[in-house]
Design a protein around this motif. Structure first.
Motif, PDB file in Angstrom:
ATOM      1  N   LEU A 220       6.649 -30.306 -69.318  1.00  0.00           N
ATOM      2  CA  LEU A 220       6.793 -29.720 -70.655  1.00  0.00           C
ATOM      3  C   LEU A 220       7.646 -30.625 -71.544  1.00  0.00           C
ATOM      4  O   LEU A 220       7.344 -30.799 -72.726  1.00  0.00           O
ATOM      5  N   LEU A 221       8.683 -31.197 -70.946  1.00  0.00           N
ATOM      6  CA  LEU A 221       9.562 -32.086 -71.720  1.00  0.00           C
ATOM      7  C   LEU A 221       8.792 -33.313 -72.221  1.00  0.00           C
ATOM      8  O   LEU A 221       8.928 -33.716 -73.387  1.00  0.00           O
ATOM      9  N   VAL A 222       7.975 -33.890 -71.341  1.00  0.00           N
ATOM     10  CA  VAL A 222       7.173 -35.051 -71.732  1.00  0.00           C
ATOM     11  C   VAL A 222       6.180 -34.659 -72.841  1.00  0.00           C
ATOM     12  O   VAL A 222       6.004 -35.393 -73.817  1.00  0.00           O
ATOM     13  N   PHE A 223       5.591 -33.480 -72.700  1.00  0.00           N
ATOM     14  CA  PHE A 223       4.665 -32.999 -73.745  1.00  0.00           C
ATOM     15  C   PHE A 223       5.402 -32.861 -75.083  1.00  0.00           C
ATOM     16  O   PHE A 223       4.890 -33.260 -76.133  1.00  0.00           O
ATOM     17  N   ILE A 224       6.601 -32.281 -75.036  1.00  0.00           N
ATOM     18  CA  ILE A 224       7.356 -32.038 -76.274  1.00  0.00           C
ATOM     19  C   ILE A 224       7.776 -33.355 -76.922  1.00  0.00           C
ATOM     20  O   ILE A 224       7.571 -33.565 -78.122  1.00  0.00           O
ATOM     21  N   VAL A 225       8.319 -34.262 -76.091  1.00  0.00           N
ATOM     22  CA  VAL A 225       8.750 -35.564 -76.631  1.00  0.00           C
ATOM     23  C   VAL A 225       7.527 -36.348 -77.120  1.00  0.00           C
ATOM     24  O   VAL A 225       7.554 -36.963 -78.196  1.00  0.00           O
ATOM     25  N   GLY A 226       6.444 -36.278 -76.372  1.00  0.00           N
ATOM     26  CA  GLY A 226       5.212 -36.970 -76.769  1.00  0.00           C
ATOM     27  C   GLY A 226       4.703 -36.474 -78.107  1.00  0.00           C
ATOM     28  O   GLY A 226       4.291 -37.265 -78.961  1.00  0.00           O
ATOM     29  N   ALA A 227       4.751 -35.167 -78.312  1.00  0.00           N
ATOM     30  CA  ALA A 227       4.245 -34.587 -79.564  1.00  0.00           C
ATOM     31  C   ALA A 227       5.175 -34.907 -80.736  1.00  0.00           C
ATOM     32  O   ALA A 227       4.715 -35.231 -81.824  1.00  0.00           O
ATOM     33  N   ASN A 228       6.481 -34.837 -80.492  1.00  0.00           N
ATOM     34  CA  ASN A 228       7.435 -34.991 -81.600  1.00  0.00           C
ATOM     35  C   ASN A 228       7.780 -36.446 -81.911  1.00  0.00           C
ATOM     36  O   ASN A 228       7.958 -36.794 -83.074  1.00  0.00           O
ATOM     37  N   VAL A 229       7.855 -37.275 -80.894  1.00  0.00           N
ATOM     38  CA  VAL A 229       8.256 -38.674 -81.124  1.00  0.00           C
ATOM     39  C   VAL A 229       7.029 -39.575 -81.280  1.00  0.00           C
ATOM     40  O   VAL A 229       6.947 -40.371 -82.205  1.00  0.00           O
ATOM     41  N   ASP A 230       6.084 -39.419 -80.341  1.00  0.00           N
ATOM     42  CA  ASP A 230       4.922 -40.328 -80.351  1.00  0.00           C
ATOM     43  C   ASP A 230       3.706 -39.734 -81.061  1.00  0.00           C
ATOM     44  O   ASP A 230       2.667 -40.390 -81.134  1.00  0.00           O
ATOM     45  N   LYS A 231       3.851 -38.511 -81.531  1.00  0.00           N
ATOM     46  CA  LYS A 231       2.764 -37.825 -82.249  1.00  0.00           C
ATOM     47  C   LYS A 231       1.490 -37.725 -81.403  1.00  0.00           C
ATOM     48  O   LYS A 231       0.376 -37.837 -81.909  1.00  0.00           O
TER      49      LYS A 231
END
Lengths: 249, 260
Positions: free
Chosen positions: A116-127
């Motif tokens: 979930l953390l990777v999904f969240i960071v992926g969505a917010n930082v890497d779009k």
């Protein structure tokens, strides 16, 4: 007075509460496990477009799974076995499987949190935004991949009794998996090694996680990788359980 | 002596334990009755811990029968364990948990409902109420032993097994531990313990078995053991204080050779 045996659910709940408390008290170590994939994801921000969102997320999830299975789970089992914590639990009216089931439940929670953390960071930082099906499939495949590394960790504590030797071995295996896996898959280390990496525990897990994030890309090769992943998980777990000893003497 | 003549809480018959080809325990038989403190004495490597481990279900034994409160430890291991409390030689609990959390964990495992107030009352009994929030790893050896004994008896078991419970304790802690063990006996529970302290065994145990090379070489009350062996030449030559003690009998029966 003759005592009766307590309900298995009550025993499991008590063990789970203690194991989660232990995890919370060791949260710094847990944060370090999360930190590596998150840092990679952030540092790759500028090149995610070129390598693809699926590649970046699946690589980070796979690295995190390797850390959870090899370092978190394996080292804690080796340490507690050496201290005699398992032996103390085993002289209580506790089915042995509940002790491990509780430990594995904690690891499943860790895998879920990491994904979930990777999904969240992926969505917010890497779009990198996925479809709901991509997120659900991705989580399921991360759990399947996590089983491979938990099984591998179980095999290591089955083979090696000394906790310091376990510590050193898991770090070595972790480093080898990450470096050979990452560079090998890119073909930097040669074509034959690339093929080995693709069908290695690292490569198959990365493949199923990657293709599950975009379910439309799921192919026959991915299905084969899933079967191989399940095979790895079963073989490692069976051998790990067979070789495991509850004490170090 | 407060030995009550009832059905034994622990029965060990013809126990044989092997580690590969090495036989650690040879045809050992004894029983522990309610309200009895039974001491299992022997030199290092004599088979004490192996016998205890077989009773606790930690090792598989090749032959023999063990029952705890009527439950066969091989056929009904969980029932047998539910009726015994154990203090292992090198007991360790999760160092990250506080002693309150450890007691709550083991209360749950043994099916005992305990409120926070009850846990605090238990800790007060062993003079650790102030340390309720301390982690197990922060306690001294004596405090850890007290916590360990509380957990061994948290479910009020019929049988308590103590493997060298006083090792490393100062005299005050040792005295308090023996008082607690004697209190367990007064409640009618059976206690099986191993110790290297002959003075303690002589003063506290109702009966004693001396084990050597995996075999029980003598079993009786301390007074009877001394009386029976007081004229043995090996026992007389072992005597240092002008009177025969249990330690003299022990040395006489097991020899002077230092074991590993």
């Amino acid at each position: 007075m003759k005592n009766t045996i307590p309900a298995t659910a009550a025993v499991y709940t008590s063990l789970l509460r203690a194991d989660f408390t232990t995890l919370w008290r060791n949260r710094r170590a847990a944060i370090l496990v999360f930190l590596v994939p998150v840092v990679i994801l952030i540092s790759w921000k500028g090149i995610v477009d070129k390598m693809g969102g699926a590649f970046a997320l699946s690589m980070c999830i796979t690295i995190g799974l390797t850390a959870i299975g090899l370092m978190g789970y394996t080292i804690s089992i080796a340490r507690d076995r050496d201290k005699g914590i398992f032996q103390r639990l085993r002289v209580a009216p506790v089915p042995s499987w509940t002790i491990m089931a509780s430990r594995i439940t904690v690891q499943i929670a860790m895998i879920t949190a990491l994904t979930l953390l990777v999904f969240i960071v992926g969505a917010n930082v890497d779009k990198v935004v996925l479809t709901p099906a991509g997120y659900i499939f991705g989580l399921l495949m991360a759990l399947a991949g996590g089983a491979v590394y938990l099984g591998l960790g179980q095999m290591i504590v089955g083979l090696i009794k000394n906790p310091e030797a376990v510590n050193a071995t898991t770090r070595l295996v972790y480093f080898a998996f990450i470096m050979i896996g990452m560079f090998g898959e890119l073909g930097v280390l040669g074509e034959s090694l690339k093929q080995i990496v693709i069908w290695s525990p690292f490569g198959t897990v990365k493949r199923i996680v990657s293709d599950s994030l975009y379910p439309g890309t799921w192919s026959q090769h991915t299905s084969m990788a899933l079967l191989v992943t399940i095979g790895y998980a079963i073989v490692f777990t069976v051998l790990g359980i067979k070789w495991f000893r509850w004490n170090t003497k | 002596m407060s030995t009550h003549e009832h059905t034994p809480i622990l029965q060990v018959n013809g126990l044989e334990v092997y580690y590969g080809a090495f036989q650690a325990v040879r045809n050992v038989s004894f029983e522990v009755k309610p309200g009895e403190i039974f001491g299992l004495l022997g030199p290092n490597g004599a088979g004490k811990t192996s016998t205890l481990s077989a009773i606790e279900g930690l090792i598989r034994f090749r032959s023999g029968h063990i029952t705890v409160a009527g439950h066969d430890v091989r056929q009904k291991p969980l029932y047998a364990r539910a009726n015994m409390g154990v203090q292992l030689q090198s007991t360790s609990f999760q160092a990250e948990l506080t002693i309150t959390e450890i007691i709550r964990l083991y209360a749950g495992i043994y099916g005992v409902n305990m409120t926070a107030e009850q846990i605090l009352a238990v800790l007060a009994e062993i003079q650790l109420a102030d340390a309720a929030g301390k982690r197990y790893g922060q306690l001294s050896g004596g405090q850890q032993q007290r916590v360990s004994l509380v957990i061994a008896t948290i479910h009020d078991p019929s049988l308590v097994l103590l493997d060298e419970p006083t090792t490393g304790l100062d005299p005050q802690s040792r005295r308090q531990l023996w008082e607690r063990i004697e209190a367990i006996r007064e409640k009618g529970h059976g206690v099986l313990l191993t110790t290297h302290s002959m003075e303690e065994a002589e003063s506290v145990c109702d009966r004693i078995a001396i084990i050597d090379h995996g075999t029980i070489v003598a079993i009786d009350t301390p007074a009877e053991l001394i009386q029976r062996h007081r004229h043995d030449p090996e026992v007389i030559s072992a005597s240092r204080k002008g009177r025969i003690t249990l330690e003299d009998v022990f040395i006489g029966l097991t020899g002077r050779t230092i074991r590993s």
